[in-house]
Every structure is written in C-alpha cells, then in structure tokens.
Design an enzyme around this catalytic site. Structure first.
Site, PDB file in Angstrom:
ATOM      1  CB  SER A  93      24.697 -11.873  40.265  1.00  0.00           C
ATOM      2  OG  SER A  93      23.779 -11.286  41.145  1.00  0.00           O
ATOM      3  CE  LYS A 147      21.523  -9.335  40.259  1.00  0.00           C
ATOM      4  NZ  LYS A 147      21.280  -8.410  41.336  1.00  0.00           N
ATOM      5  CE  LYS A 170      29.119 -10.335  39.122  1.00  0.00           C
ATOM      6  NZ  LYS A 170      28.148 -10.790  40.066  1.00  0.00           N
TER       7      LYS A 170
HETATM    8  N1  LIG Z   1      26.328  -4.953  46.190  1.00  0.00           N
HETATM    9  C1  LIG Z   1      25.142  -4.990  45.610  1.00  0.00           C
HETATM   10  O1  LIG Z   1      24.445  -3.968  45.511  1.00  0.00           O
HETATM   11  C2  LIG Z   1      24.570  -6.272  45.079  1.00  0.00           C
HETATM   12  C3  LIG Z   1      23.192  -6.334  44.852  1.00  0.00           C
HETATM   13  C4  LIG Z   1      22.623  -7.522  44.404  1.00  0.00           C
HETATM   14  C5  LIG Z   1      23.432  -8.617  44.154  1.00  0.00           C
HETATM   15  N2  LIG Z   1      24.784  -8.546  44.357  1.00  0.00           N
HETATM   16  C6  LIG Z   1      25.587  -9.761  44.082  1.00  0.00           C
HETATM   17  O2  LIG Z   1      25.910 -10.355  45.333  1.00  0.00           O
HETATM   18  C7  LIG Z   1      27.201 -10.992  45.239  1.00  0.00           C
HETATM   19  C8  LIG Z   1      28.116 -10.416  46.328  1.00  0.00           C
HETATM   20  O3  LIG Z   1      28.257  -9.026  46.088  1.00  0.00           O
HETATM   21  P1  LIG Z   1      28.832  -8.032  47.219  1.00  0.00           P
HETATM   22  O4  LIG Z   1      28.482  -6.657  46.769  1.00  0.00           O
HETATM   23  O5  LIG Z   1      28.462  -8.517  48.569  1.00  0.00           O
HETATM   24  O6  LIG Z   1      30.403  -8.233  46.977  1.00  0.00           O
HETATM   25  P2  LIG Z   1      31.629  -8.060  48.026  1.00  0.00           P
HETATM   26  O7  LIG Z   1      31.293  -7.093  49.091  1.00  0.00           O
HETATM   27  O8  LIG Z   1      32.817  -7.813  47.182  1.00  0.00           O
HETATM   28  O9  LIG Z   1      31.739  -9.515  48.709  1.00  0.00           O
HETATM   29  C9  LIG Z   1      32.160 -10.610  47.944  1.00  0.00           C
HETATM   30  C10 LIG Z   1      32.280 -11.825  48.832  1.00  0.00           C
HETATM   31  O10 LIG Z   1      32.773 -12.917  48.015  1.00  0.00           O
HETATM   32  C11 LIG Z   1      33.930 -13.466  48.644  1.00  0.00           C
HETATM   33  N3  LIG Z   1      34.826 -14.026  47.619  1.00  0.00           N
HETATM   34  C12 LIG Z   1      35.246 -13.435  46.480  1.00  0.00           C
HETATM   35  N4  LIG Z   1      36.048 -14.259  45.787  1.00  0.00           N
HETATM   36  C13 LIG Z   1      36.144 -15.400  46.516  1.00  0.00           C
HETATM   37  C14 LIG Z   1      36.822 -16.630  46.326  1.00  0.00           C
HETATM   38  N5  LIG Z   1      37.566 -16.840  45.235  1.00  0.00           N
HETATM   39  N6  LIG Z   1      36.688 -17.581  47.268  1.00  0.00           N
HETATM   40  C15 LIG Z   1      35.917 -17.366  48.373  1.00  0.00           C
HETATM   41  N7  LIG Z   1      35.246 -16.228  48.617  1.00  0.00           N
HETATM   42  C16 LIG Z   1      35.364 -15.253  47.684  1.00  0.00           C
HETATM   43  C17 LIG Z   1      34.545 -12.293  49.387  1.00  0.00           C
HETATM   44  O11 LIG Z   1      35.458 -12.762  50.352  1.00  0.00           O
HETATM   45  P3  LIG Z   1      36.535 -11.729  51.008  1.00  0.00           P
HETATM   46  O12 LIG Z   1      35.800 -11.060  52.133  1.00  0.00           O
HETATM   47  O13 LIG Z   1      37.641 -12.606  51.455  1.00  0.00           O
HETATM   48  O14 LIG Z   1      36.953 -10.766  49.918  1.00  0.00           O
HETATM   49  C18 LIG Z   1      33.286 -11.661  49.978  1.00  0.00           C
HETATM   50  O15 LIG Z   1      32.818 -12.391  51.096  1.00  0.00           O
HETATM   51  C19 LIG Z   1      27.713 -10.730  43.823  1.00  0.00           C
HETATM   52  O16 LIG Z   1      27.453 -11.837  42.998  1.00  0.00           O
HETATM   53  C20 LIG Z   1      26.910  -9.515  43.378  1.00  0.00           C
HETATM   54  O17 LIG Z   1      26.760  -9.461  41.968  1.00  0.00           O
HETATM   55  C21 LIG Z   1      25.369  -7.400  44.831  1.00  0.00           C
END
Ligand SMILES: NC(=O)c1ccc[n+]([C@@H]2O[C@H](COP(=O)([O-])OP(=O)(O)OC[C@H]3O[C@@H](n4cnc5c(N)ncnc54)[C@H](OP(=O)(O)O)[C@@H]3O)[C@@H](O)[C@H]2O)c1
Length: 293
Positions: free
Chosen positions: A99, A175, A244
């Site tokens: 997102s 979104k 964010k």
């Molecule tokens: N959680 C939810 O309920 C949800 C629902 C819908 C949409 N989303 C969206 O989906 C996306 C991921 O969310 P999430 O909840 O899965 O977050 P998360 O668990 O914090 O995972 C984030 C991922 O991004 C990677 N990352 C972060 N910074 C990076 C960088 N500078 N370079 C390379 N990789 C990087 C992390 O790598 P590392 O493993 O090395 O930290 C990890 O693989 C976001 O945009 C969020 O808004 C989340």
C-alpha cells in the site's frame, strides 16, 4: 499463463508470507527474496527457490510480486542497487501488493518502464493476515487493461475479488478509500469495547451479539476480541503501517482540496500510539489509549 508462469515474490512479512505460500500451494514455481533471509525458510521448505537479490528475482521470473512496507521500501526493491529494474526486461511485469500513495505508484510504473521495459500493476490488498491465509483478499488494481488481465489468473488463489479500477495509481487510490473506512473503524471499535466494559456487559461477547446486524464487520470480529482481552500476539499488522495509509489519504485529500474530518481525527489516535512508542504494535493497542493509567 497459469501454474506454468514463473513467479517472483519480494517481501514475505505478515502479509507476503501467507500469500507466497498460497501461490506455492496453487502449483506456481516461485523465486523469492526477502531483506531478512530467515523469513524465507518456510517458503523454501515448500519448494520456493531463494534469490540473492531483487534483480535475480526479476531475471528468474516473468511476473514479480512485491509486498513490502511502504513507498520507500518499494523504491528500494525496484530501483536500489541490484533492484528489480537491474534484472528486468520488456514483456515482464511487476505486481505491487504494497500500500503506497497513488502518485508514487504512477512514478514507479513510469520509471520501471523507462528503465527496463517492465510493466507495473498496482494491486494493494485488503483482508489482513486472515484474508491472506484463506485466499479471500480483496485486490484493487490499477494499470493497463492488458497487464491487469495477465495478472488476474495468477492471483486466483489469493482473491475472488480482483477489480481493475483504472490506470496506474487507481488501485492505490481505491485502497486509500478502503483505509478511510477501516482506519476510522478501529478506534471506534475500541470505544465500543470500552463502553461495554464501563456499562458492565461482557465486551468479549460483542462480536457474537452483533453478528449479522448492521454493526457487524470483519474488523469487529477480528479486532474486538483482541481489544477486550488486551492481547494482540501474534500481531496482525502494525499501527504505524495503518498510519502511513491514513497520512497518504489525508495528503491526497489536501492535494484535491477536500476535507476528511473523521479520518483526520482517527489518524490522531494512531499518531498518539506512535508518539508513545507503541506504533509497532497491532492496531488493537488503540484500546490502551482509553484505559485509565
Ligand atoms: N498487515 C495487514 O493487515 C495488511 C493488510 C493489507 C495490506 N497491508 C500492506 O501490505 C504491506 C506489507 O505489510 P505487512 O503487514 O506484511 O508488513 P511487515 O510484516 O512489516 O512486512 C514488511 C515487509 O517489507 C520488507 N521491507 C521493509 N522495508 C524494506 C526495505 N527497505 N527493503 C526491502 N524490504 C523491505 C520487510 O522485510 P524484513 O523482513 O527484512 O523486515 C518485510 O518483508 C504494507 O504496504 C501494508 O500496508 C497490510
């Protein structure tokens, strides 16, 4: 193009991991990269191949899927050293499930095409970790119609609702509309839980009592029990990740000259959590802002 398509996956965090596992279960060949290598282990055990960099993913795959935190992370995996653009070539596609702001999505699509000839579909998701695990995500897509049509069969194991909303950036704008609703709902759910407790009724029973009525929702069913129990491990997301999105929605509203007063107030609740050093916690932690010290 289906299970035979060589897929890449970058970013196997809370959302990316169950999505990548479902793609493997659907029979796709998957090459994956994650900044923290250890998180790849469950995927490798199910047949994924590890890549040394995003560029290597782009060389190995026809369609590269990304699910990372924010626009900075998306830019890094696309255009950083050894990024996707360094390994991509014309005819290949990026599907970005992260997102990010609509303008950032348009910018990434234009830069990627100019840089290596790859197309980009913005395809943010809604449904949280439970939706990612069950394959019931709603996915809202932006990009060229022919690109979105190529992606549709590939995400069938992730979603039954994959909707093209327009050109590049339209998926991200949709979104943000989703987040106006969900982001405002969670602080309101916390208030309902708090009122139930103050009124002497069992807050943990709210989801069951309200099931099927107009106040029912997936967030009510998922987050109210966590709030009532003051327990949110394992986390389903982070308050800062929601903030964010809300800040991106407020910035878009400002840019277009409209007011979103409810959203502004909701965003303040997440900002308060963040200022207290709790932004990394599950959004259910919003309930703590209503507790007496
Ligand atoms: N959680 C939810 O309920 C949800 C629902 C819908 C949409 N989303 C969206 O989906 C996306 C991921 O969310 P999430 O909840 O899965 O977050 P998360 O668990 O914090 O995972 C984030 C991922 O991004 C990677 N990352 C972060 N910074 C990076 C960088 N500078 N370079 C390379 N990789 C990087 C992390 O790598 P590392 O493993 O090395 O930290 C990890 O693989 C976001 O945009 C969020 O808004 C989340």
């Amino acid at each position: 193009m289906n299970a035979a398509t060589r897929l890449g996956f970058i970013g196997v965090g809370l959302m990316g991991r169950p999505m990548a596992l479902r793609l493997l279960d659907a029979g796709h060949r998957l090459t994956a990269w994650n900044r923290t290598h250890d998180k790849l282990v469950p995927l490798l055990a199910r047949g994924a191949v590890a890549a040394a960099s995003p560029a290597e993913v782009a060389r190995a795959a026809e369609v590269v899927m990304i699910c990372v935190t924010d626009q900075r992370a998306v830019e890094q995996v696309l255009f950083g050293p050894d990024g996707v653009a360094a390994g991509g070539s014309p005819g290949k596609l990026v599907v970005d499930f992260s997102s990010i702001a609509p303008a950032a999505a348009r910018d990434c699509a234009a830069r990627l095409e100019a840089g290596c000839g790859m197309g980009l579909v913005d395809a943010p998701v809604s449904g949280g970790v439970p939706g990612a695990e069950k394959g019931t995500l709603a996915i809202m897509a932006g990009g060229r119609a022919e690109h979105v049509d190529r992606v549709r069969p590939l995400v069938a194991s992730l979603s039954q609702h994959f909707t093209r909303m327009g050109e590049s950036g339209a998926g991200q704008a949709t979104k943000l509309c989703n987040q106006v609703i969900v982001g405002s709902l969670l602080p309101v759910l916390a208030e309902a839980v708090r009122l139930a407790e103050a009124a002497g009724v069992e807050a943990a029973m709210l989801p069951e009592a309200l099931r099927g009525g107009w106040a029912d929702s997936i967030p009510l069913q998922v987050f109210a029990p966590r709030m009532a129990a003051r327990a949110w491990d394992p986390p389903l997301g982070a308050a800062d990740t929601m903030l964010k999105d809300l800040d991106n929605a407020l910035a878009l509203a400002r840019e277009r000259g409209i007011e979103l007063p409810m959203l502004r107030d909701a965003a303040q609740r997440y900002r308060l959590l963040s200022e207290r050093g709790l932004g990394g916690q599950d959004p259910a932690a919003l309930i703590g802002l209503l507790d007496r010290d």
